[in-house]
Scaffold this motif. Structure first.
Motif, PDB file in Angstrom:
ATOM      1  N   THR A 141       0.834  -1.204   0.000  1.00  0.00           N
ATOM      2  CA  THR A 141       0.000   0.000   0.000  1.00  0.00           C
ATOM      3  C   THR A 141       0.868   1.253   0.000  1.00  0.00           C
ATOM      4  OG1 THR A 141      -1.747  -1.167   1.208  1.00  0.00           O
ATOM      5  CG2 THR A 141      -1.824   1.240   1.223  1.00  0.00           C
ATOM      6  N   GLY A 142       1.965   1.218   0.765  1.00  0.00           N
ATOM      7  CA  GLY A 142       2.902   2.340   0.749  1.00  0.00           C
ATOM      8  C   GLY A 142       3.450   2.585  -0.652  1.00  0.00           C
ATOM      9  N   PHE A 143       3.768   1.500  -1.355  1.00  0.00           N
ATOM     10  CA  PHE A 143       4.284   1.620  -2.728  1.00  0.00           C
ATOM     11  C   PHE A 143       3.238   2.252  -3.645  1.00  0.00           C
ATOM     12  CE2 PHE A 143       4.750   0.082  -7.045  1.00  0.00           C
ATOM     13  CZ  PHE A 143       6.088   0.322  -7.315  1.00  0.00           C
ATOM     14  N   MET A 144       2.011   1.738  -3.610  1.00  0.00           N
ATOM     15  CA  MET A 144       0.970   2.221  -4.510  1.00  0.00           C
ATOM     16  C   MET A 144       0.612   3.685  -4.234  1.00  0.00           C
ATOM     17  SD  MET A 144       0.460  -0.199  -6.567  1.00  0.00           S
ATOM     18  CE  MET A 144      -0.951   0.511  -7.421  1.00  0.00           C
ATOM     19  N   LEU A 145       0.521   4.045  -2.953  1.00  0.00           N
ATOM     20  CA  LEU A 145       0.200   5.433  -2.619  1.00  0.00           C
ATOM     21  C   LEU A 145       1.346   6.373  -2.992  1.00  0.00           C
ATOM     22  CD1 LEU A 145      -1.599   4.997   0.836  1.00  0.00           C
ATOM     23  CD2 LEU A 145      -2.628   5.618  -1.354  1.00  0.00           C
ATOM     24  N   GLY A 146       2.577   5.919  -2.756  1.00  0.00           N
ATOM     25  CA  GLY A 146       3.731   6.723  -3.148  1.00  0.00           C
ATOM     26  C   GLY A 146       3.757   6.963  -4.647  1.00  0.00           C
ATOM     27  N   LEU A 147       3.438   5.935  -5.419  1.00  0.00           N
ATOM     28  CA  LEU A 147       3.400   6.048  -6.875  1.00  0.00           C
ATOM     29  C   LEU A 147       2.303   7.024  -7.314  1.00  0.00           C
ATOM     30  CD1 LEU A 147       4.761   4.668  -9.406  1.00  0.00           C
ATOM     31  CD2 LEU A 147       2.773   3.160  -9.453  1.00  0.00           C
ATOM     32  N   LEU A 179       7.541   9.053 -14.497  1.00  0.00           N
ATOM     33  CA  LEU A 179       7.447   7.655 -14.063  1.00  0.00           C
ATOM     34  C   LEU A 179       8.682   7.226 -13.279  1.00  0.00           C
ATOM     35  CD1 LEU A 179       5.823   5.894 -17.162  1.00  0.00           C
ATOM     36  CD2 LEU A 179       4.780   6.332 -14.936  1.00  0.00           C
ATOM     37  N   SER A 180       9.854   7.676 -13.710  1.00  0.00           N
ATOM     38  CA  SER A 180      11.092   7.331 -12.996  1.00  0.00           C
ATOM     39  C   SER A 180      11.068   7.884 -11.577  1.00  0.00           C
ATOM     40  CB  SER A 180      12.309   7.881 -13.752  1.00  0.00           C
ATOM     41  OG  SER A 180      12.401   7.332 -15.045  1.00  0.00           O
ATOM     42  N   VAL A 181      10.685   9.161 -11.452  1.00  0.00           N
ATOM     43  CA  VAL A 181      10.602   9.793 -10.135  1.00  0.00           C
ATOM     44  C   VAL A 181       9.560   9.085  -9.269  1.00  0.00           C
ATOM     45  CG1 VAL A 181       9.941  11.912  -8.925  1.00  0.00           C
ATOM     46  CG2 VAL A 181      11.408  12.039 -10.933  1.00  0.00           C
ATOM     47  N   ALA A 182       8.412   8.765  -9.879  1.00  0.00           N
ATOM     48  CA  ALA A 182       7.329   8.133  -9.126  1.00  0.00           C
ATOM     49  C   ALA A 182       7.734   6.756  -8.603  1.00  0.00           C
ATOM     50  CB  ALA A 182       6.084   8.020 -10.013  1.00  0.00           C
ATOM     51  N   PHE A 183       8.376   5.953  -9.450  1.00  0.00           N
ATOM     52  CA  PHE A 183       8.800   4.624  -9.012  1.00  0.00           C
ATOM     53  C   PHE A 183       9.897   4.712  -7.951  1.00  0.00           C
ATOM     54  CE2 PHE A 183       6.597   2.855 -12.717  1.00  0.00           C
ATOM     55  CZ  PHE A 183       6.089   1.685 -12.171  1.00  0.00           C
ATOM     56  N   GLY A 184      10.807   5.682  -8.117  1.00  0.00           N
ATOM     57  CA  GLY A 184      11.860   5.854  -7.123  1.00  0.00           C
ATOM     58  C   GLY A 184      11.298   6.201  -5.763  1.00  0.00           C
ATOM     59  N   LEU A 185      10.351   7.139  -5.726  1.00  0.00           N
ATOM     60  CA  LEU A 185       9.766   7.529  -4.450  1.00  0.00           C
ATOM     61  C   LEU A 185       8.918   6.404  -3.871  1.00  0.00           C
ATOM     62  CD1 LEU A 185       8.755  10.796  -3.097  1.00  0.00           C
ATOM     63  CD2 LEU A 185       6.894   9.167  -3.160  1.00  0.00           C
ATOM     64  N   ALA A 186       8.165   5.702  -4.726  1.00  0.00           N
ATOM     65  CA  ALA A 186       7.305   4.613  -4.255  1.00  0.00           C
ATOM     66  C   ALA A 186       8.123   3.499  -3.598  1.00  0.00           C
ATOM     67  CB  ALA A 186       6.485   4.061  -5.419  1.00  0.00           C
ATOM     68  N   ILE A 187       9.252   3.163  -4.193  1.00  0.00           N
ATOM     69  CA  ILE A 187      10.110   2.112  -3.630  1.00  0.00           C
ATOM     70  C   ILE A 187      10.631   2.519  -2.259  1.00  0.00           C
ATOM     71  CG2 ILE A 187      12.340   0.932  -3.900  1.00  0.00           C
ATOM     72  CD1 ILE A 187      11.762   0.973  -6.966  1.00  0.00           C
ATOM     73  N   PHE A 188      10.989   3.781  -2.116  1.00  0.00           N
ATOM     74  CA  PHE A 188      11.533   4.221  -0.827  1.00  0.00           C
ATOM     75  C   PHE A 188      10.441   4.468   0.214  1.00  0.00           C
ATOM     76  CE2 PHE A 188      15.577   4.171  -2.685  1.00  0.00           C
ATOM     77  CZ  PHE A 188      16.522   4.330  -1.674  1.00  0.00           C
ATOM     78  N   VAL A 189       9.212   4.758  -0.219  1.00  0.00           N
ATOM     79  CA  VAL A 189       8.101   4.786   0.737  1.00  0.00           C
ATOM     80  C   VAL A 189       7.873   3.378   1.284  1.00  0.00           C
ATOM     81  CG1 VAL A 189       5.607   5.126   1.016  1.00  0.00           C
ATOM     82  CG2 VAL A 189       6.956   6.813  -0.224  1.00  0.00           C
ATOM     83  N   PRO A 197      13.824   9.161  -5.720  1.00  0.00           N
ATOM     84  CA  PRO A 197      13.862   9.849  -7.013  1.00  0.00           C
ATOM     85  C   PRO A 197      15.269  10.199  -7.462  1.00  0.00           C
ATOM     86  CG  PRO A 197      12.113  10.735  -5.651  1.00  0.00           C
ATOM     87  CD  PRO A 197      12.898   9.812  -4.780  1.00  0.00           C
ATOM     88  N   VAL A 198      16.141  10.569  -6.509  1.00  0.00           N
ATOM     89  CA  VAL A 198      17.527  10.902  -6.864  1.00  0.00           C
ATOM     90  C   VAL A 198      18.203   9.694  -7.499  1.00  0.00           C
ATOM     91  CG1 VAL A 198      19.762  11.691  -6.005  1.00  0.00           C
ATOM     92  CG2 VAL A 198      17.666  12.579  -4.979  1.00  0.00           C
ATOM     93  N   LEU A 199      18.080   8.543  -6.848  1.00  0.00           N
ATOM     94  CA  LEU A 199      18.673   7.316  -7.386  1.00  0.00           C
ATOM     95  C   LEU A 199      18.028   6.918  -8.709  1.00  0.00           C
ATOM     96  CD1 LEU A 199      19.053   5.134  -4.153  1.00  0.00           C
ATOM     97  CD2 LEU A 199      20.901   6.070  -5.553  1.00  0.00           C
TER      98      LEU A 199
END
Length: 231
Positions: free
Chosen positions: A85-91, A122-132, A219-221
Motif C-alpha cells: 500500500t505504501g508503494f501504490m500510494l507513493g506512486l 514515471l522514474s521519479v514516481a517509481f523511485g519515491l514509491a520504492i523508498f516509501v 527519485p535521486v537514485l
C-alpha cells in the motif's frame, strides 16, 4: 470556520511577500511592461485562490484519510499489505504532484524532447514509491533510520561518479520536487498513522517522521539510473 481563517493566513503569508518584492523591484530595478505586471498580479491572485482551496482540501480530506489508512493497515497484521500500500500510494501521489510535472516539462523543453516528461515522471514516481515501501519496512521492523539514510546517500554519491553531470543536477532537483504539497501531507500522515498503531506509546509515534527525507532519496537514485541508461 477557524480552519478557514488559519488557512487564509497561511496563504497570505506565502503569497504576499513574493508579490510585494516583485512590486518593489518593478518600481526600482526591473521595470517590466505594464501588461506583464498585470499578468503577474492576476496570476498571483489565481495562485492564492487555488492554494487556499488546496490547503482546505488537504486539511479536510488528505490528512485525515492518510492517517486513517495508516491506522487501519497494521490491524490487518499483513506486512506485505502495508508495504504494498505504501508503494501504490507513493506512486499515485508522485504522479499527481504538480512540482514533479513542472520539473518534467522544463527538462523536456531544455533537452528538446530527448528526455521526455513522461519517462521522467514515471522514474521519479517509481523511485519515491520504492523508498516509501522501504520506509514502511523500517517502521515495521524497527530499523534505525540513520542506517537507511547513510546507505541511501552513499549509493547516491557512489552512483553520481558514473552519471553524466546533467543528470546529477536533475536527480537532486527531482528529489526536491517530490516534497511538494501533494505528496508530503498524504505520505507523512500515512507514516505517522502506521507508527502510532505499531508502537504502544504516543512518543514512539514520532517514528513515523523522517519518512519524507528517506523517500526523497528514491527519485535521486531513479534519475541517476536513468542517466546511466541514457549514456
Amino acid at each position: 470556520m477557524e480552519n478557514v481563517k488559519d488557512t487564509f493566513k497561511e496563504v497570505a503569508a506565502a503569497i504576499l511577500p513574493v508579490t510585494i518584492v516583485i512590486i518593489l523591484l518593478q518600481f526600482t530595478i526591473i521595470r517590466l511592461p505594464l501588461e506583464a505586471l498585470l499578468q503577474f498580479l492576476i496570476g498571483a491572485a489565481f495562485v492564492g485562490i487555488g492554494f487556499f482551496l488546496f490547503l482546505l482540501g488537504v486539511t479536510a480530506g488528505l490528512l485525515p484519510v492518510g492517517e486513517m489508512i495508516g491506522k487501519r493497515l497494521p490491524k490487518t497484521k499483513k506486512s506485505w499489505l502495508i508495504i504494498g500500500t505504501g508503494f501504490m500510494l507513493g506512486l499515485a501521489v508522485t504522479i499527481a504532484e504538480p512540482d514533479v510535472r513542472v520539473l518534467a516539462k522544463q527538462i523536456d523543453q531544455v533537452s528538446e524532447g530527448s528526455i521526455s516528461a513522461g519517462i521522467l515522471i514515471l522514474s521519479v514516481a517509481f523511485g519515491l514509491a520504492i523508498f516509501v515501501s522501504l520506509s514502511m519496512v523500517r517502521t515495521i521492523f524497527r530499523i534505525p533510520i540513520h542506517y537507511l539514510l547513510i546507505g541511501g546517500y552513499l549509493a547516491v554519491f557512489l552512483l553520481s561518479t558514473f552519471v553524466p553531470e546533467a543528470f546529477v543536477s536533475i536527480s537532486f532537483d527531482a528529489g526536491g520536487v517530490t516534497t511538494g504539497p501533494m505528496a508530503v501531507p498524504f505520505i507523512l500522515a500515512l507514516g505517522v498513522g502506521v507508527a502510532s498503531v505499531l508502537r504502544t506509546n504516543s512518543s514512539s509515534a514520532s517514528e513515523g517522521f523522517g519518512l519524507i527525507g528517506l523517500a526523497s532519496i528514491g527519485p535521486v537514485l531513479a534519475i541517476m539510473i536513468l542517466g546511466v541508461l541514457f549514456q
